[in-house]
Scaffold this active site. Structure first.
Site, PDB file in Angstrom:
ATOM      1  N   ILE A  23      -3.714  -8.099  -6.417  1.00  0.00           N
ATOM      2  CA  ILE A  23      -2.287  -8.337  -6.189  1.00  0.00           C
ATOM      3  C   ILE A  23      -1.754  -7.302  -5.200  1.00  0.00           C
ATOM      4  O   ILE A  23      -1.050  -6.365  -5.570  1.00  0.00           O
ATOM      5  CB  ILE A  23      -1.475  -8.269  -7.505  1.00  0.00           C
ATOM      6  N   PRO A  24      -2.101  -7.442  -3.913  1.00  0.00           N
ATOM      7  CA  PRO A  24      -1.510  -6.538  -2.936  1.00  0.00           C
ATOM      8  C   PRO A  24       0.006  -6.748  -2.922  1.00  0.00           C
ATOM      9  O   PRO A  24       0.468  -7.889  -3.035  1.00  0.00           O
ATOM     10  CB  PRO A  24      -2.160  -6.936  -1.614  1.00  0.00           C
ATOM     11  N   HIS A  25       0.756  -5.664  -2.830  1.00  0.00           N
ATOM     12  CA  HIS A  25       2.202  -5.793  -2.913  1.00  0.00           C
ATOM     13  C   HIS A  25       2.901  -4.625  -2.236  1.00  0.00           C
ATOM     14  O   HIS A  25       2.318  -3.570  -2.028  1.00  0.00           O
ATOM     15  CB  HIS A  25       2.648  -5.868  -4.386  1.00  0.00           C
ATOM     16  N   ALA A  26       4.180  -4.887  -1.919  1.00  0.00           N
ATOM     17  CA  ALA A  26       5.022  -3.837  -1.347  1.00  0.00           C
ATOM     18  C   ALA A  26       6.469  -4.270  -1.438  1.00  0.00           C
ATOM     19  O   ALA A  26       6.775  -5.465  -1.529  1.00  0.00           O
ATOM     20  CB  ALA A  26       4.660  -3.578   0.114  1.00  0.00           C
TER      21      ALA A  26
END
Length: 165
Positions: free
Chosen positions: A77-80
């Protein structure tokens, strides 16, 4: 408590309020982590949901370099948080072949959910991360997600299980 904001409010967050069918892609063309993240950001951009692509891409890659978002069981879950979006957005993709993501279980990843939210949306961001993480804890749901033959069918699995987790 003054200033306290409950994480869940009055109702449970639904992923399908932030993940639409046009933000699901099978298969991702990418064969590495950076390309997969870029491909999902391009999907969000193509849907007209970004004010600026590069700042979001850099924010996600910077976050990923701090600590891998590969949570195990073939899922990342790449996130920013970024000013490039004005609301919480989720894009979901499944790779043709598993890719190295430096996941906590040491296994490659084939399912990637990219989460982007405005800088001010900390509570929603955390709720979405938790909801996505719970999706893969149910082995039956995970199997359906990993074997859905089309993006539409994968989206349907998410829809059917959205209220349950």
């Amino acid at each position: 408590m003054p200033g306290f904001v409950p994480l869940c409010g009055n109702r449970s967050m639904k992923l399908t309020e932030h993940l639409t069918p046009n933000l699901v892609k099978i298969p991702l063309v990418a064969t590495d982590k950076t390309a997969a993240i870029t491909e999902l950001i391009d999907l969000i951009d193509a849907a007209g949901l970004l004010s600026a692509r590069e700042p979001l891409l850099q924010s996600v890659l910077t976050r990923e370099n701090q600590r891998s978002t590969g949570i195990g069981r073939g899922f990342a879950i790449p996130h920013a948080k970024s000013d490039s979006v004005d609301k919480l957005v989720v894009a979901l993709g499944r790779t043709a072949q598993p890719i190295e993501f430096k996941a906590i279980d040491g296994k490659p990843v084939s399912l990637i959910a990219l989460l982007a939210s405005p800088i001010s949306a900390t509570s929603m961001h955390i709720q979405a991360l938790a909801k996505l993480s719970r999706l893969v804890t149910n082995a039956s749901v995970l199997d359906k997600i990993l074997t859905a033959p089309t993006a539409a069918e994968l989206y349907q699995v998410i829809t059917e299980n959205d209220a349950e987790n």
